[in-house]
Design an enzyme around this catalytic site. Structure first.
Site, PDB file in Angstrom:
ATOM      1  N   ASN A 189      70.492  15.346  34.621  1.00 13.59           N
ATOM      2  CA  ASN A 189      69.655  16.536  34.489  1.00 13.59           C
ATOM      3  C   ASN A 189      68.922  16.482  33.153  1.00 13.59           C
ATOM      4  OD1 ASN A 189      72.416  17.206  35.859  1.00 13.59           O
ATOM      5  ND2 ASN A 189      70.948  18.617  36.767  1.00 13.59           N
TER       6      ASN A 189
ATOM      7  N   ASP B 164      56.901  18.905  37.280  1.00 15.26           N
ATOM      8  CA  ASP B 164      56.751  20.213  37.912  1.00 15.26           C
ATOM      9  C   ASP B 164      56.295  21.199  36.836  1.00 15.26           C
ATOM     10  OD1 ASP B 164      57.182  22.792  39.017  1.00 15.26           O
ATOM     11  OD2 ASP B 164      58.756  22.000  40.328  1.00 15.26           O
TER      12      ASP B 164
ATOM     13  N   GLU C 251      60.750   7.924  30.210  1.00 16.77           N
ATOM     14  CA  GLU C 251      59.924   8.640  31.180  1.00 16.77           C
ATOM     15  C   GLU C 251      60.812   9.698  31.809  1.00 16.77           C
ATOM     16  OE1 GLU C 251      57.271   8.296  35.257  1.00 16.77           O
ATOM     17  OE2 GLU C 251      58.540   6.606  34.677  1.00 16.77           O
TER      18      GLU C 251
ATOM     19  N   ASP D 274      48.463  16.527  37.173  1.00 17.48           N
ATOM     20  CA  ASP D 274      47.426  17.044  38.068  1.00 17.48           C
ATOM     21  C   ASP D 274      47.263  18.545  37.872  1.00 17.48           C
ATOM     22  OD1 ASP D 274      49.116  18.572  40.442  1.00 17.48           O
ATOM     23  OD2 ASP D 274      50.198  16.944  39.485  1.00 17.48           O
TER      24      ASP D 274
END
Length: 252
Positions: free
Chosen positions: A103, A125, A51, A159
């Site tokens: 990262n 993001d 994930e 979303d």
């Protein structure tokens, strides 16, 4: 009283299932566990699922509980956030869950060829200003190819209409196989236990009346990948540092 960041960092440093390797730590030093996750950490040959951008890690913990026959690794750079899932999984004695603080831009340094079977991208993001920063860009797809099995599964749950639309065009441009796609997950016929796991942030999106989009697609090893050349309308809302900080209405 809740723990502060320094206390959480101290916990993370002591947890046996947490690996902390930010960019500077692996810049010139190979990661010892690369190619050895099955044998040396999980001690089984079960599929490994990542994930990426896990936030608090609730999704990884939820998947780990549902699928004891799979291994899960949650990845993020924010250690204080990951502490939640790392602590919960440790207290629950879960042996099929690990956390990697690093990262994501250097994710291919941590896994060997064919070592990973699936990737989950949960509420990443959308990076509306720069395509190469998007976790579903061809830039990242090429990195995933370095360690994902051929036709490995990638799940996007978001979303963001921008992220969903961009990913859809990227898939179409490159002819990647799609197993399922929906613009409104919780009003589709795919609401099952896996997709029903709701993170802290997802619940906030739902409370605001935003629909959750989902794509499940495969990433073959062969074939040159091309970026889609199309303007996409930017998301209009602001939340959780995801803002439209310019006067632009669209982006590629």
């Amino acid at each position: 009283m809740g723990k502060n960041k320094l206390e959480k960092f101290a916990d993370m440093a002591s947890y046996p299932h947490v690996f902390e390797y930010p960019y500077s730590a692996v810049d010139n030093v190979p990661f010892d566990m690369k190619g050895k996750w099955h044998k040396e950490f999980f001690k089984n040959d079960n599929p490994i699922v990542l994930e990426l951008g896990c936030g608090r890690g609730e999704y990884t913990v939820g998947l780990g509980r549902m699928f004891p026959d799979k291994n899960f690794i949650a990845v993020d750079i924010k250690g204080a956030r990951m502490w939640t899932g790392a602590t919960e999984s440790l207290q629950a004695g879960m042996k099929n869950v690990a956390f990697l603080r690093t990262n994501i831009e250097i994710i291919d340094r941590f896994f060997a060829e064919g070592e990973v079977s699936e990737i989950w991208l949960t509420f990443s993001d959308p990076q509306m200003k720069k395509a190469t920063k998007r976790l579903t860009s061809t830039y990242f797809m090429e990195r995933y190819r370095k360690f994902l099995v051929s036709n490995g599964i990638i799940h996007l749950k978001t979303d963001s209409n921008f992220m969903f639309t961009y990913t859809k065009y990227m898939i179409e441009e490159n002819g990647l196989p799609v197993e399922f796609i929906t613009e409104d997950l919780y009003h589709s016929d795919l609401v099952d236990d896996i997709l029903g796991i709701k993170t802290y942030y997802e619940q906030q999106w739902l409370d605001r009346g935003l629909s959750i989009k989902y794509i499940k697609f495969l990433l073959p090893q062969e074939g040159e990948l091309r970026e889609p050349d199309i303007e996409i309308e930017l998301d209009s809302y602001r939340s959780y540092n995801r803002s439209k900080r310019s006067g632009l209405q669209t982006s590629k």
